[in-house]
Design an enzyme around this catalytic site. Structure first.
Site, mmCIF file in Angstrom:
data_model
loop_
_atom_site.group_PDB
_atom_site.id
_atom_site.type_symbol
_atom_site.label_atom_id
_atom_site.label_comp_id
_atom_site.label_asym_id
_atom_site.label_seq_id
_atom_site.Cartn_x
_atom_site.Cartn_y
_atom_site.Cartn_z
ATOM 1 N N CYS A 32 49.987 61.883 116.640
ATOM 2 C CA CYS A 32 49.428 62.560 116.887
ATOM 3 C C CYS A 32 48.950 63.554 115.126
ATOM 4 O O CYS A 32 49.623 64.391 115.234
ATOM 5 C CB CYS A 32 48.721 62.996 118.085
ATOM 6 S SG CYS A 32 46.970 64.126 117.954
ATOM 7 N N CYS A 35 47.518 66.653 116.677
ATOM 8 C CA CYS A 35 48.774 67.639 117.093
ATOM 9 C C CYS A 35 48.932 68.471 115.865
ATOM 10 O O CYS A 35 49.410 69.813 116.755
ATOM 11 C CB CYS A 35 49.090 66.764 117.955
ATOM 12 S SG CYS A 35 48.198 65.379 119.037
#
Length: 107
Positions: A32, A35
């Site tokens: 991600c 993230c």
């Protein structure tokens, strides 16, 4: 995923639900990109808050049941737990200042 404290199925209850201080928990994944952008801000906040807040992460690929239990539909989702209860939810990447503002009200 970085240098945040790792939460797993094994330590979730003791380290999050039974914690004696607020826990800011990022639900994320190694693949991600938002993230990866968020985690340096969370690490900085952990330094700013010191022992007042535990800042941690859980990999949704390794603990999908935790993500499902807390209705995490997209990553990153950051949830503030206090007294075992989820109090604040931040979905997606947000700047450090915005996260600090939401969390500081509960410290």
């Amino acid at each position: 995923m970085g240098d945040l404290y790792e939460i797993t199925n094994d330590n979730f209850e003791s380290d999050v639900l039974q914690a004696d201080k607020p826990v800011l928990l990022e639900f994320g994944a190694v693949w991600c990109n938002p993230c990866k952008l968020l985690e340096p801000a969370l690490i900085e906040l952990a330094g700013d808050w010191g022992d007042d807040v535990l800042v941690a992460k859980v990999d949704v690929d390794h603990a999908p049941d935790l993500a499902q239990n807390y209705q995490v539909l997209s990553v990153p989702t950051t949830i503030l737990f206090k007294g075992g209860e989820p109090l604040e939810r931040i979905v997606g990447f947000k700047p450090k200042e915005q996260i600090n503002e939401k969390v500081s009200a509960h410290i």
